[in-house]
Design a protein around this motif. Sequence first.
Motif, PDB file in Angstrom:
ATOM      1  N   GLU A 124      20.449  -0.520   5.316  1.00 51.09           N
ATOM      2  CA  GLU A 124      19.615   0.626   5.503  1.00 51.09           C
ATOM      3  C   GLU A 124      20.735   1.923   6.414  1.00 51.09           C
ATOM      4  O   GLU A 124      20.685   1.400   7.122  1.00 51.09           O
ATOM      5  CB  GLU A 124      17.515   0.458   5.982  1.00 51.09           C
ATOM      6  CG  GLU A 124      17.721  -0.383   7.019  1.00 51.09           C
ATOM      7  CD  GLU A 124      16.389  -0.452   7.241  1.00 51.09           C
ATOM      8  OE1 GLU A 124      15.359   0.446   7.461  1.00 51.09           O
ATOM      9  OE2 GLU A 124      15.719  -1.386   6.454  1.00 51.09           O
ATOM     10  N   SER A 133      17.809   5.195   2.677  1.00 53.50           N
ATOM     11  CA  SER A 133      17.161   4.295   2.308  1.00 53.50           C
ATOM     12  C   SER A 133      16.744   3.777   3.650  1.00 53.50           C
ATOM     13  O   SER A 133      17.249   4.095   4.484  1.00 53.50           O
ATOM     14  CB  SER A 133      17.360   3.259   1.621  1.00 53.50           C
ATOM     15  OG  SER A 133      18.835   2.733   2.518  1.00 53.50           O
ATOM     16  N   SER A 157      13.628   1.527   6.259  1.00 54.04           N
ATOM     17  CA  SER A 157      12.112   0.883   6.297  1.00 54.04           C
ATOM     18  C   SER A 157      11.660   0.882   7.751  1.00 54.04           C
ATOM     19  O   SER A 157      11.121   0.528   8.296  1.00 54.04           O
ATOM     20  CB  SER A 157      11.637  -0.597   5.417  1.00 54.04           C
ATOM     21  OG  SER A 157      12.924  -1.676   7.246  1.00 54.04           O
ATOM     22  N   TYR A 201      20.418   0.937  -3.742  1.00 53.11           N
ATOM     23  CA  TYR A 201      18.847   0.553  -3.943  1.00 53.11           C
ATOM     24  C   TYR A 201      18.914   1.897  -4.873  1.00 53.11           C
ATOM     25  O   TYR A 201      19.135   3.043  -4.615  1.00 53.11           O
ATOM     26  CB  TYR A 201      18.430   0.837  -2.775  1.00 53.11           C
ATOM     27  CG  TYR A 201      18.239  -0.326  -1.779  1.00 53.11           C
ATOM     28  CD1 TYR A 201      18.274  -1.681  -1.706  1.00 53.11           C
ATOM     29  CD2 TYR A 201      18.752   0.342  -0.685  1.00 53.11           C
ATOM     30  CE1 TYR A 201      18.758  -2.407  -0.842  1.00 53.11           C
ATOM     31  CE2 TYR A 201      19.667  -0.439   0.997  1.00 53.11           C
ATOM     32  CZ  TYR A 201      18.719  -2.178   0.687  1.00 53.11           C
ATOM     33  OH  TYR A 201      19.584  -3.207   0.990  1.00 53.11           O
ATOM     34  N   GLN A 202      17.563   1.743  -5.258  1.00 46.41           N
ATOM     35  CA  GLN A 202      17.105   2.682  -6.645  1.00 46.41           C
ATOM     36  C   GLN A 202      16.720   4.073  -5.642  1.00 46.41           C
ATOM     37  O   GLN A 202      16.720   4.756  -6.452  1.00 46.41           O
ATOM     38  CB  GLN A 202      15.705   1.911  -6.941  1.00 46.41           C
ATOM     39  CG  GLN A 202      15.466   2.474  -8.135  1.00 46.41           C
ATOM     40  CD  GLN A 202      14.069   1.073  -9.202  1.00 46.41           C
ATOM     41  OE1 GLN A 202      12.971   1.461  -8.804  1.00 46.41           O
ATOM     42  NE2 GLN A 202      14.444   0.571  -9.814  1.00 46.41           N
ATOM     43  N   CYS A 203      15.972   3.726  -4.816  1.00 46.45           N
ATOM     44  CA  CYS A 203      15.324   4.638  -3.959  1.00 46.45           C
ATOM     45  C   CYS A 203      16.768   6.173  -3.533  1.00 46.45           C
ATOM     46  O   CYS A 203      16.186   6.830  -4.077  1.00 46.45           O
ATOM     47  CB  CYS A 203      14.684   4.359  -2.774  1.00 46.45           C
ATOM     48  SG  CYS A 203      15.856   3.539  -1.404  1.00 46.45           S
ATOM     49  N   ASP A 232      17.133   7.075  -7.392  1.00 44.09           N
ATOM     50  CA  ASP A 232      16.211   8.224  -7.399  1.00 44.09           C
ATOM     51  C   ASP A 232      16.317   9.847  -6.459  1.00 44.09           C
ATOM     52  O   ASP A 232      16.317  11.325  -7.342  1.00 44.09           O
ATOM     53  CB  ASP A 232      15.596   7.981  -7.310  1.00 44.09           C
ATOM     54  CG  ASP A 232      14.561   6.976  -8.371  1.00 44.09           C
ATOM     55  OD1 ASP A 232      15.208   6.236  -9.225  1.00 44.09           O
ATOM     56  OD2 ASP A 232      13.879   6.091  -8.611  1.00 44.09           O
ATOM     57  N   LYS A 233      16.774   9.692  -5.138  1.00 45.22           N
ATOM     58  CA  LYS A 233      16.490  10.476  -4.550  1.00 45.22           C
ATOM     59  C   LYS A 233      17.526  11.055  -4.469  1.00 45.22           C
ATOM     60  O   LYS A 233      17.785  12.093  -4.247  1.00 45.22           O
ATOM     61  CB  LYS A 233      16.587  10.555  -2.921  1.00 45.22           C
ATOM     62  CG  LYS A 233      14.496  10.096  -3.243  1.00 45.22           C
ATOM     63  CD  LYS A 233      14.537  10.332  -0.926  1.00 45.22           C
ATOM     64  CE  LYS A 233      14.975   8.427  -0.766  1.00 45.22           C
ATOM     65  NZ  LYS A 233      14.811   8.317   0.805  1.00 45.22           N
ATOM     66  N   ASP A 241      19.072  -2.436  -7.555  1.00 44.86           N
ATOM     67  CA  ASP A 241      18.331  -1.273  -8.485  1.00 44.86           C
ATOM     68  C   ASP A 241      16.471  -2.031  -8.852  1.00 44.86           C
ATOM     69  O   ASP A 241      16.147  -2.328  -9.345  1.00 44.86           O
ATOM     70  CB  ASP A 241      18.702  -1.386  -9.873  1.00 44.86           C
ATOM     71  CG  ASP A 241      18.539  -0.221 -10.637  1.00 44.86           C
ATOM     72  OD1 ASP A 241      17.246   0.931  -9.966  1.00 44.86           O
ATOM     73  OD2 ASP A 241      19.138   0.582 -11.475  1.00 44.86           O
ATOM     74  N   PRO A 244      12.607  -1.804  -6.704  1.00 50.57           N
ATOM     75  CA  PRO A 244      12.013  -0.956  -5.794  1.00 50.57           C
ATOM     76  C   PRO A 244      11.538  -0.871  -4.462  1.00 50.57           C
ATOM     77  O   PRO A 244      11.743   0.206  -3.537  1.00 50.57           O
ATOM     78  CB  PRO A 244       9.790  -1.049  -6.384  1.00 50.57           C
ATOM     79  CG  PRO A 244      10.418  -2.120  -7.478  1.00 50.57           C
ATOM     80  CD  PRO A 244      11.645  -2.670  -7.776  1.00 50.57           C
ATOM     81  N   GLU A 289       8.878  -6.972  -2.439  1.00 46.49           N
ATOM     82  CA  GLU A 289       7.444  -6.391  -2.810  1.00 46.49           C
ATOM     83  C   GLU A 289       6.485  -6.868  -2.973  1.00 46.49           C
ATOM     84  O   GLU A 289       6.139  -8.401  -2.398  1.00 46.49           O
ATOM     85  CB  GLU A 289       7.924  -5.642  -4.425  1.00 46.49           C
ATOM     86  CG  GLU A 289       9.067  -4.942  -4.812  1.00 46.49           C
ATOM     87  CD  GLU A 289       9.183  -4.465  -6.235  1.00 46.49           C
ATOM     88  OE1 GLU A 289       7.925  -4.649  -7.531  1.00 46.49           O
ATOM     89  OE2 GLU A 289      10.132  -5.238  -6.691  1.00 46.49           O
TER      90      GLU A 289
END
Length: 490
Positions: free
Chosen positions: A9, A14, A16, A44-46, A49-50, A95, A97, A102
């Motif tokens: 990360e 990304s 956490s 990652y998906q985030c 997206d961002k 890819d 969430p 999760e």
Amino acid sequence: MKILLATSELFPFSKSGGLADMVSSLALSLGELGHEVQVITPFYQCVRDKFPDIPEGSWMTHVTMGGGEVFGALRRHVWAPGVEVLFLEHGGFYDRPGLYGEGGQDYSDNAARFVFLNKAIWHWVRYGSWQPDIVHVHDWQTALFPLLWKHLEKGSSGEGHSPSTVLTIHNLAYQGIFPSHQYPLLDLPWDYFNEDNLEYYGQWNCLKAGILYADYLTTVSPQYAREIRTAEFGCNLEGVLDKRRNHLRGILNGVDYGEWRTTKNPWLPVSFQLKSIGFKGKMKHRLQEECGLEPTSDVPLFANIGRVVEQKGMDILLPTLRHLLENGTPMQFIQLGTGDPYYERQFEALAAEFPDKVAVTISYNHGLAHRIEAGADFFVMPSRFEPCGLNQLYSLRYGTIPLVRATGGLQDSIVDISENIAEANGLKFSHYSVEALLHVFEQAMHLFEDKHLLGKFRRNGMTRDFSMRRTAESYLEVYLSLPGSGHKAD
Ligand code: ADP
């Protein structure tokens, strides 16, 4: 020097926890110090997206995994002068969430997801156009690289390029342990499946492999470096760590003061500095309003941000708060964080019972984290163990007084008045109990009334240098002490 950082990360792409912040600010600081830095991390998906402008993959990765071929791509993104991020793309693996899982459940194919990351790192270091002098891996998710590198390069002539490897342990409690039937994913001979290698009580352990095979080990505070060699904190790896003690050093994490600043900060509605500390009171009122509490200067505002899990001391914090609130203590408390559903529910119940005193937000909110750090009077970190902890460092910068348990990086960064009156910047307790935490809350109440002493604590906190630059210089000392070629130390 050419330095490749490998991480699961990376802030702001990304995140956490503290790992994302630390690797990000280390990369930027090393770049500022004139080194060439690459950071390899999953796409990652985030991130997709961002950051829609990250270019398409320009380097194809193909590795053997579990006997079959797996393909991915590296998307190359110039992040800052001298710093490039290589995002490893694999739709099926990354890819999604979550980063690791999760709904509180890890993804069932995490072994494959992170073995692939380590193999892709190997592929890039072996065949890429850029040959690092150092490969610096972080936590279990990238800890297999040193072993894979040494194993796969064993048969080579020895004349090729061979970087030195460093593993930083950010939290020993997370080790990446997988069942033996998933061992074939590694494509390693079973010779490594024994207790002197990565076998661990019949399973295999990624972090243990890193501890044994990295040329050098670091962890994120000097105190934690000592603690992890004991049975109390060693999470069953104390013996292996003790074996490597001459190649283990604790380096306290630093803060990116570009991100964590009290003036011209896009996340803060009010700017303040030491010389205009009165504005911190205004910030407190804005925060109280945002969280639905009465805007008042008369009572101390305590706060906590982070994963609500046992490590962070939630099992003593909740009963302590309940005791204080049931006894009508004049105080307010703000909690931001997600984690164990059991603790999440208890915080929500507390907020429902004491709505004028307690505000709870169960979510991830970066902007609110800044405002809480800036607006609170006291930041509470009663951790059972804390490898470094970043929130107490952010608190110090924001003139918020940390109230911490004396463990790991909290012990190294916070000075209690009983240790040094002139340099005191926080309140500390040792015994892990509700009684000890209650006592330190009472001390905080007294300190809140003594505005002169409060000012002194704030000044000490705001002026102490925990910049990432100092941390990066310590890592450079480690890198420079290593030979250019990797070989198994010890
Ligand atoms: P750890 O890495 O063990 O979770 P650290 O104190 O080292 O703990 O770092 C946690 C980081 O994550 C800090 O930057 C903290 O502000 C941030 N953080 C944790 N939970 C949240 C949340 N719910 N909202 C915003 N930031 C959070």
